[in-house]
Design an enzyme around this catalytic site. Sequence first.
Site, PDB file in Angstrom:
ATOM      1  N   GLN A 140       0.774  -1.231  -0.139  1.00 51.71           N
ATOM      2  CA  GLN A 140      -0.094   0.281   0.441  1.00 51.71           C
ATOM      3  C   GLN A 140       1.212   1.432   0.512  1.00 51.71           C
ATOM      4  O   GLN A 140       2.156   1.396   0.556  1.00 51.71           O
ATOM      5  CB  GLN A 140      -0.921   0.123   0.830  1.00 51.71           C
ATOM      6  CG  GLN A 140      -0.398  -0.341   2.465  1.00 51.71           C
ATOM      7  CD  GLN A 140      -1.173   0.040   4.045  1.00 51.71           C
ATOM      8  OE1 GLN A 140      -2.467   0.470   3.391  1.00 51.71           O
ATOM      9  NE2 GLN A 140      -0.667  -0.167   5.321  1.00 51.71           N
ATOM     10  N   LEU A 142       0.468   3.566   1.708  1.00 50.86           N
ATOM     11  CA  LEU A 142       1.236   4.426   3.003  1.00 50.86           C
ATOM     12  C   LEU A 142       2.335   4.152   3.264  1.00 50.86           C
ATOM     13  O   LEU A 142       3.098   4.602   3.943  1.00 50.86           O
ATOM     14  CB  LEU A 142       0.135   3.728   3.565  1.00 50.86           C
ATOM     15  CG  LEU A 142       0.225   3.436   5.728  1.00 50.86           C
ATOM     16  CD1 LEU A 142       0.075   5.309   6.019  1.00 50.86           C
ATOM     17  CD2 LEU A 142      -0.683   3.723   6.429  1.00 50.86           C
ATOM     18  N   TYR A 271      -4.720   6.179  17.662  1.00 51.35           N
ATOM     19  CA  TYR A 271      -4.776   6.538  16.353  1.00 51.35           C
ATOM     20  C   TYR A 271      -3.919   8.249  15.861  1.00 51.35           C
ATOM     21  O   TYR A 271      -3.486   8.501  15.170  1.00 51.35           O
ATOM     22  CB  TYR A 271      -6.100   6.742  14.989  1.00 51.35           C
ATOM     23  CG  TYR A 271      -5.961   4.652  14.875  1.00 51.35           C
ATOM     24  CD1 TYR A 271      -5.627   4.744  13.107  1.00 51.35           C
ATOM     25  CD2 TYR A 271      -6.675   4.411  15.270  1.00 51.35           C
ATOM     26  CE1 TYR A 271      -5.577   3.163  12.727  1.00 51.35           C
ATOM     27  CE2 TYR A 271      -7.025   2.848  15.058  1.00 51.35           C
ATOM     28  CZ  TYR A 271      -6.239   2.365  13.906  1.00 51.35           C
ATOM     29  OH  TYR A 271      -6.500   1.175  13.365  1.00 51.35           O
ATOM     30  N   ARG A 273      -1.646   8.733  18.442  1.00 55.10           N
ATOM     31  CA  ARG A 273      -0.252   8.876  18.212  1.00 55.10           C
ATOM     32  C   ARG A 273      -0.226   8.528  16.961  1.00 55.10           C
ATOM     33  O   ARG A 273       1.425   8.689  16.543  1.00 55.10           O
ATOM     34  CB  ARG A 273      -0.124   7.529  19.039  1.00 55.10           C
ATOM     35  CG  ARG A 273       0.689   7.159  19.593  1.00 55.10           C
ATOM     36  CD  ARG A 273       1.568   5.643  18.505  1.00 55.10           C
ATOM     37  NE  ARG A 273       0.810   4.967  18.692  1.00 55.10           N
ATOM     38  CZ  ARG A 273       0.297   4.264  17.401  1.00 55.10           C
ATOM     39  NH1 ARG A 273       1.622   3.916  16.541  1.00 55.10           N
ATOM     40  NH2 ARG A 273      -0.846   3.015  16.700  1.00 55.10           N
ATOM     41  N   HIS A 428     -13.018   3.205  13.043  1.00 53.94           N
ATOM     42  CA  HIS A 428     -12.440   3.070  14.016  1.00 53.94           C
ATOM     43  C   HIS A 428     -13.040   3.106  15.449  1.00 53.94           C
ATOM     44  O   HIS A 428     -13.116   2.747  16.511  1.00 53.94           O
ATOM     45  CB  HIS A 428     -10.495   2.773  14.131  1.00 53.94           C
ATOM     46  CG  HIS A 428      -9.779   2.318  13.008  1.00 53.94           C
ATOM     47  ND1 HIS A 428      -9.624   1.299  12.470  1.00 53.94           N
ATOM     48  CD2 HIS A 428      -9.742   3.435  12.019  1.00 53.94           C
ATOM     49  CE1 HIS A 428      -9.131   1.185  11.870  1.00 53.94           C
ATOM     50  NE2 HIS A 428      -8.851   1.667  11.767  1.00 53.94           N
TER      51      HIS A 428
END
Lengths: 749, 749
Positions: A140, A142, A271, A273, A428
Amino acid sequence: MSKLKTYILFFVLMVSSIAYSQSHPKLILTKKGVAEIRAQLNQLPMLQTSVQMAVRFVGDEMEKGIDVPLPKDMAGGYTHNCHKKNYLALQNAGVLFQITQDEKYAVFVRDMLMQYAELYPTLGLHPANRSYAPGKIFWQNLNDANWLVYASQAYDCVYDWLSSKERKKLEKDLFRPFADHLSVDSPQFYNRVHNHSTWGNAAVGMIGLVMNDQELIDRAFYGLKSDNIKADQKDNDGGLIKMPGQGQAGFFAQLDHLFSPDGYYTEGPYYQRYAMYPFVMFAEAIENCKPEVKIFEYRDSLLVKAVQTLLNLTDVNGLFFPINDAQKGMSYLSRELVSSVNIVYHFGGEDAGLLAVAEQQGQVMLDDTGLSVAKAIKEGKKTNYIKRSANYKDGASGTEGALGILRAGEGDKEICLVMKNTSQGMGHGHFDKLSFSLYDYMGEVLPDYGCARYVNIEQKFGGGYLPENNTWAKQTVAHNTLVVNGISHFGGSTDTGNEFHSDPFVFDATNKAIQIVSAKELNAYPGVEMHRTLALLADDRFEKPLLLDIFRATSDIENQYELPYHFVGQLLSANYEYVQAKELVPMGDSHGYQHLRLEAEGQAKGNNAKFTWFAKDHFYSITSYVSPEDKLQLVRSGANDPNFNLRSEPAFIIKKNPQKNAVFVSIVEAHGKYDRVTEFADNAFSSISKIDLLLNTNAYTAISFQDKNKNEWILILANKDAGKESQHELQINGADYKWSGAFYFVQSK
Amino acid sequence: MSKLKTYILFFVLMVSSIAYSQSHPKLILTKKGVAEIRAQLNQLPMLQTSVQMAVRFVGDEMEKGIDVPLPKDMAGGYTHNCHKKNYLALQNAGVLFQITQDEKYAVFVRDMLMQYAELYPTLGLHPANRSYAPGKIFWQNLNDANWLVYASQAYDCVYDWLSSKERKKLEKDLFRPFADHLSVDSPQFYNRVHNHSTWGNAAVGMIGLVMNDQELIDRAFYGLKSDNIKADQKDNDGGLIKMPGQGQAGFFAQLDHLFSPDGYYTEGPYYQRYAMYPFVMFAEAIENCKPEVKIFEYRDSLLVKAVQTLLNLTDVNGLFFPINDAQKGMSYLSRELVSSVNIVYHFGGEDAGLLAVAEQQGQVMLDDTGLSVAKAIKEGKKTNYIKRSANYKDGASGTEGALGILRAGEGDKEICLVMKNTSQGMGHGHFDKLSFSLYDYMGEVLPDYGCARYVNIEQKFGGGYLPENNTWAKQTVAHNTLVVNGISHFGGSTDTGNEFHSDPFVFDATNKAIQIVSAKELNAYPGVEMHRTLALLADDRFEKPLLLDIFRATSDIENQYELPYHFVGQLLSANYEYVQAKELVPMGDSHGYQHLRLEAEGQAKGNNAKFTWFAKDHFYSITSYVSPEDKLQLVRSGANDPNFNLRSEPAFIIKKNPQKNAVFVSIVEAHGKYDRVTEFADNAFSSISKIDLLLNTNAYTAISFQDKNKNEWILILANKDAGKESQHELQINGADYKWSGAFYFVQSK
Ligand SMILES: [Ca+2]
Ligand SMILES: [Ca+2]
Ligand SMILES: [Ca+2]
Ligand SMILES: [Mg+2]
Ligand SMILES: [Mg+2]
Ligand SMILES: [Mg+2]
Ligand SMILES: [Mg+2]
């Protein structure tokens, strides 16, 4: 551009390329920083430790030799892990070249980058073909963006050392096409308002700053001018690529939209963080290369607030409150928070409290900011990091609910409450409106389950989210909040949940005797108004601050109301009779009940039910105002869990018979502890002798409680009017009460 | 302590020079010791800390004023706690008078003792009338003996300061009748071989030494010349008062009979800890007053061995192995062990390793022995306290089985095994022949449940033994050992169990590569011979030492064999299919099974079943050689537990179909850990790829196992002949093996 300007530019370029050492590093490390680090390294133990860690890590990698394999594997697989280690090694080696000026590190960086420059032009999309936005190196984009964020730092460190021919090759065959793939070739990845895109923006921007490529820098700041993202396009987590009405993209759009004005990140601290690293690193790069942007002052110093908020969203051990999909145990010791704390210390006003966190982290960044921190610690500037009560508004405009934190007591008397009155928290998010968790000086007392996932533990579904994350961890009954008719909030629909947020009603932490947070939720159950008030009460008559919980539910029709309290530990005693179940069976077939088993049930003889439990050798009690018809249930998670993915954990549920309006009133005490060596039990019994509901109307709710010495307190809440100046007058049991403000709290006996 | 108080304390020390007579103190403190403590206190931080603790405690008591209430309550009640605090305050105040020479402490001791001297002659037996041997101050003589052990130390400290008239009154009205009540008036308490009597002997002897009363001293040393104890008379725990054949009583009889020659105490370390105090304190008193007895050399330095053995019966955290009725969490930090360590250091050869334990204890005795320890620590004499592998023989003659301890690995690789091949352990013994528990560097891995009791936690049955102690904690299935036909060892009869002991077969800890302990049990199940061999295997190919477990059961008739492994944590994965139970119901109605619920069951496809679990963020695996017909069960405690007295804990059971002879072979690995901050899982998978049973005859059992790199090891056991020099020759699968000794272990591939 005028001829004169062109001339001047040319002249400047000539001079700087003659005195080439003036131009790089400039991104994260700076020339000035390198000189100071080299000069002071000997005197700064934390910096030394951090250099030694890098030397060891890079030394190991150099010994193994460079490996740039053809991309093939998913996360956790060989090629994935290898490329991940490579970008960490590149970044560390670059920094070490600057700090040690040992050329072997520059050679290592150059040789590895050259191998990537050979490989990259030959690559199509990653063969896994599993992502909505595939990378070339990783499955991915990311992860490809991660790579470039780190590799651009390495390139910056060896830039001046490389020949211009080498630079040219790297930029032409590797960095420029890499940045293009992340951006123009992947608008669905790059042009979102999302943490994925933040990584993309930072990657493109950081390499752009190193290469001094204004086009890339603009693309990083403001996104792509055009994309062809469809309105219903979704990512792998089922999240919409483009939020309705999203007009902008790029780094500034992330800063404008991903955080609330208080620096709260709607997905929650776990998240946040993860998301912080590209924010603070790119910001540092911008500050170093383009100080005129004043990035750390942007949006009322948003990045500084975001880091301070994140640090405050931790328990006594520095562990993030695990709201939403959060794996427990993640803390401010993480790598991302080392960067955040260093950078915000250096660029955000040198808050001496941050040094206490940095000291716990035990390492610093190898850059100007880490130098600042190490120096300040060495100079004894550290003060305690004081965590505080706070109400963090959610939503980009701060209008989508809030996360309420109350803290009372000091040392081993510390009690901390987290109440979730926010928006859903996107994909989430959990169905946990008005839920809370409670902490003491050791950690969790009434916990949130966190996510059902073992991140990177291959045996558990490859480390991914487990099916039980949806069927249990997200469900309302897995939280310390009200379940109506056995159904989760919003019927368990994230899309519906995303449309709404809870409504903060009162937040007041100004009075140490009573700190209070109150909120309403009108949409989780159509036709049911929920209103919860939580207060921490500090009085020397009690060993530690008390938690008072008043939960009102109002409806035109009869509903079944159930309020769970998930606890850590083991039942010690109850003041009511209960019967243990002979056969343990699932309590339902949906909304999380399929994962619970009823272990015991009882009913109170009068209007007060009390149970005391024992956890980590400490005593806790909950005393509840109940009706004798209420079912008092002890339940445990673990049913319908064919792979033992769930932890076996207990909860106490107060279940009311069907009724239109219900009010739950409870006091939770942390009291006393047991010493296994002296075998002495100190303060093992609850101090609350009685709770009464004095009044409950649309306008007011009044309760009283007594301790064992017959001291009595009264709390009256104005349910409709939270105005700070509003005047109230009320008669209860023949006594007159008159006050201004949303609530009235007094010791009455 | 405030600076002012400190100043006063040392001022007093400087100027004091009143010389009292040379005769007292002499019991625990000595004239010489007092002088040295006073001279060196300033330089010895541990001694200072301990003095300050005493000053604070006695100061609080003096402030509250003396309270000597009429005896009325049971343990935990007001008068009980008050008299208990009084004896501690007396003893501390006496010591502080000597060390500070501040008369207020002597006045406090005198005034309180005088109140006791007024009260005591008025008292009949304690009104509770619940003990087989009632005291006058407390409900049982045991506590009265505690009182006198402490009060005699106080009396010794103020003896010279008191007038002879005061001494006369105290001795006539208090001490002499008190000693008589404990002894001549209570032969059933005093003339046993038992820890109760040890307290009685020490109390009578210590006051006798202070008073220089030879009659009391003789009575303490040798017991009552005659008693009228009936052969079937029992105590409150159902223990026989007089063991058949018991000829002697008194302190020397306790030394002769309560410990094995290795210093092991048959009730186990939890009770040994409790029992040590009167032993070491009386011994110190004897050494000080009658050095010619050479009490610390008695029976080959038994007391020194007893303390060293006790310290070695602890896990990495200093917690005693909880065999028999033991509450978990008790450790060598307890008060009794402070005395034991100090006294054995001083009188037992000054083992520098003991200083490491003393340092962890953080306090020392305020006497010559504490002075020695504090001085030695200050002088830097401390070395590590090395715990070791050892086989502690049980029984007064060392012929009643043994407790086997194996330790391997260092630091975070430490593995420790405890195998119980002893006698029953009397009334507090569990039905756990050949059971084991396993520990690593953090603590329990495969635990013993300990007792079912919350000592001094009133909510839980007044802190007494819970019914579930008998129905669960003592039962065989609650332990890591074989259950035959669903019945506990000896049918669950303690009287039967007391008649037998297991038979140690092999113990060899000389070879780091394989340390082995093997034992047989012939009586737990008439007609079934059980033979278990446990080995710790240390090889660099594995992260930590492995535990190998070979359990053979042999019978002429078919039996159902079940082998439980109780573990800490949560199932991660299994290599076999299992099905979670829909309804959880009790697994039986007796012998502990009524408290277990079957959570899941499966069967292996081949001959190896493996399951991996996760505890405290560490990974563990057990690989078992099984038959595909074996039932592999996951069970959990907590059924038929109407008051939630039991902890909810999991176990893995291998259940074989009825057969005559069975052999269980398993390897337990501690491997790998998980970091919640980096989210990195290290060595999460078992390294064992295969276990084979090569041979199993009456004479020999041979197994092999492989790691994932196809390295292979073979272990052959000689089942009948454990002779170290015996020669063996055997063919397995065409290969010849020839060795001498009880076992043969070799890497075969
Ligand atoms: Ca949750
Ligand atoms: Ca007992
Ligand atoms: Ca046990
Ligand atoms: Mg996601
Ligand atoms: Mg949640
Ligand atoms: Mg007993
Ligand atoms: Mg036991």
